[in-house]
Enzyme design. Structure first.
Site, PDB file in Angstrom:
ATOM      1  N   TYR A  78      41.549  55.906  26.859  1.00 30.41           N
ATOM      2  CA  TYR A  78      41.584  55.614  28.295  1.00 30.41           C
ATOM      3  C   TYR A  78      42.957  55.069  28.692  1.00 30.41           C
ATOM      4  O   TYR A  78      43.536  55.467  29.695  1.00 30.41           O
ATOM      5  CB  TYR A  78      40.496  54.610  28.657  1.00 30.41           C
ATOM      6  CG  TYR A  78      40.588  54.106  30.077  1.00 30.41           C
ATOM      7  CD1 TYR A  78      40.160  54.888  31.149  1.00 30.41           C
ATOM      8  CD2 TYR A  78      41.146  52.862  30.357  1.00 30.41           C
ATOM      9  CE1 TYR A  78      40.276  54.434  32.450  1.00 30.41           C
ATOM     10  CE2 TYR A  78      41.263  52.395  31.651  1.00 30.41           C
ATOM     11  CZ  TYR A  78      40.824  53.181  32.693  1.00 30.41           C
ATOM     12  OH  TYR A  78      40.945  52.741  33.986  1.00 30.41           O
ATOM     13  N   ALA A 105      44.250  48.898  35.204  1.00 26.63           N
ATOM     14  CA  ALA A 105      42.879  48.396  35.291  1.00 26.63           C
ATOM     15  C   ALA A 105      42.394  47.845  33.952  1.00 26.63           C
ATOM     16  O   ALA A 105      42.918  48.195  32.893  1.00 26.63           O
ATOM     17  CB  ALA A 105      41.952  49.519  35.758  1.00 26.63           C
ATOM     18  N   SER A 115      45.821  44.889  39.598  1.00 24.65           N
ATOM     19  CA  SER A 115      44.984  46.033  39.954  1.00 24.65           C
ATOM     20  C   SER A 115      43.737  45.615  40.725  1.00 24.65           C
ATOM     21  O   SER A 115      43.133  44.578  40.447  1.00 24.65           O
ATOM     22  CB  SER A 115      44.555  46.767  38.683  1.00 24.65           C
ATOM     23  OG  SER A 115      43.597  47.770  38.962  1.00 24.65           O
ATOM     24  N   GLN A 158      47.643  45.415  44.136  1.00 28.13           N
ATOM     25  CA  GLN A 158      47.429  46.861  44.280  1.00 28.13           C
ATOM     26  C   GLN A 158      46.101  47.090  44.983  1.00 28.13           C
ATOM     27  O   GLN A 158      45.103  46.426  44.703  1.00 28.13           O
ATOM     28  CB  GLN A 158      47.426  47.537  42.915  1.00 28.13           C
ATOM     29  CG  GLN A 158      47.202  49.039  42.947  1.00 28.13           C
ATOM     30  CD  GLN A 158      45.729  49.408  42.830  1.00 28.13           C
ATOM     31  OE1 GLN A 158      44.944  48.673  42.239  1.00 28.13           O
ATOM     32  NE2 GLN A 158      45.348  50.535  43.390  1.00 28.13           N
ATOM     33  N   TYR A 209      43.238  50.002  46.588  1.00 25.40           N
ATOM     34  CA  TYR A 209      42.668  51.282  46.964  1.00 25.40           C
ATOM     35  C   TYR A 209      41.951  51.098  48.298  1.00 25.40           C
ATOM     36  O   TYR A 209      41.363  50.039  48.556  1.00 25.40           O
ATOM     37  CB  TYR A 209      41.660  51.768  45.922  1.00 25.40           C
ATOM     38  CG  TYR A 209      42.288  52.265  44.641  1.00 25.40           C
ATOM     39  CD1 TYR A 209      42.923  53.498  44.586  1.00 25.40           C
ATOM     40  CD2 TYR A 209      42.225  51.502  43.480  1.00 25.40           C
ATOM     41  CE1 TYR A 209      43.488  53.959  43.406  1.00 25.40           C
ATOM     42  CE2 TYR A 209      42.786  51.948  42.292  1.00 25.40           C
ATOM     43  CZ  TYR A 209      43.417  53.183  42.266  1.00 25.40           C
ATOM     44  OH  TYR A 209      43.989  53.628  41.101  1.00 25.40           O
ATOM     45  N   THR A 231      47.844  52.411  46.598  1.00 26.03           N
ATOM     46  CA  THR A 231      47.928  53.629  45.788  1.00 26.03           C
ATOM     47  C   THR A 231      47.551  54.822  46.650  1.00 26.03           C
ATOM     48  O   THR A 231      46.460  54.872  47.212  1.00 26.03           O
ATOM     49  CB  THR A 231      47.006  53.523  44.570  1.00 26.03           C
ATOM     50  OG1 THR A 231      47.470  52.471  43.727  1.00 26.03           O
ATOM     51  CG2 THR A 231      46.989  54.826  43.779  1.00 26.03           C
ATOM     52  N   LYS A 281      52.471  53.326  46.732  1.00 26.94           N
ATOM     53  CA  LYS A 281      52.673  53.704  45.331  1.00 26.94           C
ATOM     54  C   LYS A 281      52.125  55.108  45.088  1.00 26.94           C
ATOM     55  O   LYS A 281      50.949  55.381  45.346  1.00 26.94           O
ATOM     56  CB  LYS A 281      51.961  52.711  44.405  1.00 26.94           C
ATOM     57  CG  LYS A 281      52.052  53.056  42.913  1.00 26.94           C
ATOM     58  CD  LYS A 281      51.328  52.006  42.077  1.00 26.94           C
ATOM     59  CE  LYS A 281      51.392  52.329  40.591  1.00 26.94           C
ATOM     60  NZ  LYS A 281      50.620  53.539  40.249  1.00 26.94           N
ATOM     61  N   HIS A 302      51.461  58.215  38.698  1.00 25.24           N
ATOM     62  CA  HIS A 302      50.278  57.534  38.162  1.00 25.24           C
ATOM     63  C   HIS A 302      50.285  57.547  36.633  1.00 25.24           C
ATOM     64  O   HIS A 302      49.235  57.630  35.988  1.00 25.24           O
ATOM     65  CB  HIS A 302      48.998  58.188  38.693  1.00 25.24           C
ATOM     66  CG  HIS A 302      47.880  57.228  38.961  1.00 25.24           C
ATOM     67  ND1 HIS A 302      47.580  56.751  40.220  1.00 25.24           N
ATOM     68  CD2 HIS A 302      46.973  56.639  38.132  1.00 25.24           C
ATOM     69  CE1 HIS A 302      46.536  55.941  40.150  1.00 25.24           C
ATOM     70  NE2 HIS A 302      46.162  55.848  38.896  1.00 25.24           N
ATOM     71  N   ARG A 328      48.452  60.361  34.896  1.00 23.87           N
ATOM     72  CA  ARG A 328      46.988  60.306  34.887  1.00 23.87           C
ATOM     73  C   ARG A 328      46.346  61.013  36.076  1.00 23.87           C
ATOM     74  O   ARG A 328      45.123  61.051  36.172  1.00 23.87           O
ATOM     75  CB  ARG A 328      46.536  58.842  34.854  1.00 23.87           C
ATOM     76  CG  ARG A 328      46.910  58.121  33.571  1.00 23.87           C
ATOM     77  CD  ARG A 328      46.709  56.619  33.665  1.00 23.87           C
ATOM     78  NE  ARG A 328      45.329  56.224  33.922  1.00 23.87           N
ATOM     79  CZ  ARG A 328      44.376  56.152  32.996  1.00 23.87           C
ATOM     80  NH1 ARG A 328      44.650  56.489  31.742  1.00 23.87           N
ATOM     81  NH2 ARG A 328      43.161  55.759  33.311  1.00 23.87           N
ATOM     82  N   GLY A 331      56.530  54.702  35.125  1.00 27.21           N
ATOM     83  CA  GLY A 331      56.233  55.880  34.327  1.00 27.21           C
ATOM     84  C   GLY A 331      57.269  56.185  33.270  1.00 27.21           C
ATOM     85  O   GLY A 331      58.372  56.635  33.578  1.00 27.21           O
ATOM     86  N   ARG A 377      51.509  50.565  30.365  1.00 29.84           N
ATOM     87  CA  ARG A 377      50.937  50.661  29.028  1.00 29.84           C
ATOM     88  C   ARG A 377      51.577  49.700  28.023  1.00 29.84           C
ATOM     89  O   ARG A 377      50.858  49.066  27.237  1.00 29.84           O
ATOM     90  CB  ARG A 377      51.030  52.103  28.521  1.00 29.84           C
ATOM     91  CG  ARG A 377      50.119  53.098  29.261  1.00 29.84           C
ATOM     92  CD  ARG A 377      50.326  54.498  28.707  1.00 29.84           C
ATOM     93  NE  ARG A 377      49.448  55.492  29.313  1.00 29.84           N
ATOM     94  CZ  ARG A 377      49.802  56.276  30.339  1.00 29.84           C
ATOM     95  NH1 ARG A 377      51.013  56.140  30.892  1.00 29.84           N
ATOM     96  NH2 ARG A 377      48.958  57.178  30.822  1.00 29.84           N
TER      97      ARG A 377
END
Length: 380
Positions: free
Chosen positions: A35, A90, A117, A138, A140, A166, A237, A261, A264, A293, A316
């Protein structure tokens, strides 16, 4: 910035971000690792995000006083110690029980910005209470606008300094690794910023139900509504084109994060680094431009800064650090990237961020020979 090595897993010091990648993998449950580490489709864009930074070569200048290299800057007016920030990711609870609290502590210790997130596993108010550096939220936009409105008001009340909306995920892409694994959050782990409980008692059901409520009809026309809810500056974003960048600037957004993203969402999309120059040109200084990224080295950050980004965001790698040793690991990842950037600035004869510009870069020879980029020094 001095590099701080963490003993981490197995007692070995980590000297690069890739060391943390290798150390973290066996410590994270396999489907959770997929994930975090995976992308959409064939993961072509995920791979190209990493490869894009190899498309440039640095042009070092010599006999410059680099006895001190100053990495300090501001992001929407907030002072930070380095132009490397934590991207919103997340479910930090997948990698450490400390979850987002570990990340906030780490960012504060190195003087970095953290973007939290919507799907954090810690309430946004609890993150704000331990943070010692600037926080952005962030966001949504959900079909039920009252849910988004509540998040906005809570973030502003808790002291967050910007909203990062986002815009590249009106629907969720097909991520093969997650589909094959039937990825699910472990029991007891759930998005913490939502008051509703899962109908069947499972955190997985709640996560899927909330994600499914993201509004695919959210458009440019709705930015005015969003701006009416808050005094916080708005950052978009997920912009990858000059057309969208120009429109965002015309509508008065405070910032743009050039992003696909993390590979992703749309597989086959242009890399953020390739999109960066046209976005910077289109906004023409009307708003701040950041990028995420594929940043794995401090020299990667310098390439992005030279192409016009005000800062880079990393996602990451910070999770890898937390998987190895919680807040200490996340702090070490950020410290390694900062130390590498500082070294690269010194070796290139660039003692401050203002001196990091496009004259620093030349397209890699193979890239020029293939016709992908023109000859010579990049335009300023």
């Amino acid at each position: 910035m001095s590099e701080v090595n963490s003993p981490g897993s197995g007692g070995r010091s980590k000297v690069t971000v890739d060391d943390y990648h290798a150390a973290a993998r066996p410590l994270v449950e396999p489907s959770a690792w997929d994930y975090i580490d995976g992308g959409s489709g064939d993961e072509a864009t995920l791979r190209e995000n990493l490869a894009g930074y190899r498309h440039y070569r640095l042009r070092p200048r010599v006999l410059v006083d680099v006895s001190r290299c100053d990495m300090r800057t501001t992001l929407l007016g907030s002072p930070v110690a380095l132009p490397i920030a934590v991207a919103p990711t997340a479910f930090h609870g997948l990698v450490t029980p400390e979850a987002e609290l570990a990340c906030a502590r780490a960012a504060g210790e190195v003087g970095a910005l953290m973007v939290v997130s919507t799907f954090a596993t810690t309430r946004l108010e609890d993150i704000a209470r331990v943070a010692r550096g600037p926080l952005w939220m962030q966001l949504y936009v959900f079909r039920d606008r009252a849910v988004s409105e509540d998040l906005v008001k809570r973030a502003e009340a808790a002291g967050y300094q910007a909203l990062v909306v986002t815009v590249d995920a009106p629907v969720q892409a097909r991520r093969a690794r997650d589909l094959r694994n039937t990825f699910a959050l472990p029991p007891g782990l759930a998005p913490a910023n939502f008051a509703e409980g899962p109908a069947d008692g499972s955190s997985t059901e709640l996560a899927h139900r909330v994600a499914g409520r993201i509004d695919p009809a959210f458009t440019w026309d709705d930015l005015a509504w969003l701006g009416s809810l808050t005094r916080l500056p708005i950052v978009l974003k997920g912009i990858l084109t000059s057309e969208d960048a120009a429109r965002a600037a015309e509508l008065g957004v405070a910032g743009i994060v050039v992003s696909n993203h993390g590979g992703r969402q749309l597989d086959g999309a242009v890399t953020a680094l390739d999109a960066l120059p046209e976005v910077v040109s289109a906004v023409a200084g009307r708003c701040e431009v950041l990028i995420d990224g594929g940043v794995r080295r401090g020299s990667d950050a310098m390439v992005a800064l030279a192409l016009g980004a005000r800062a880079v965001l990393v996602g990451r790698p910070v999770l890898w650090g937390m998987a190895v040793s919680g807040a200490e690991g996340a702090r070490d990842v950020l410290s390694i990237l900062g130390a590498e950037l500082e070294t690269a600035m010194a070796l290139c004869g660039r003692p401050d961020l203002a001196s990091v510009d496009a004259s620093l870069l030349r397209p890699a020879p193979w890239r020029t020979a293939s016709g992908i980029a023109g000859d010579g020094i990049l335009p300023g």
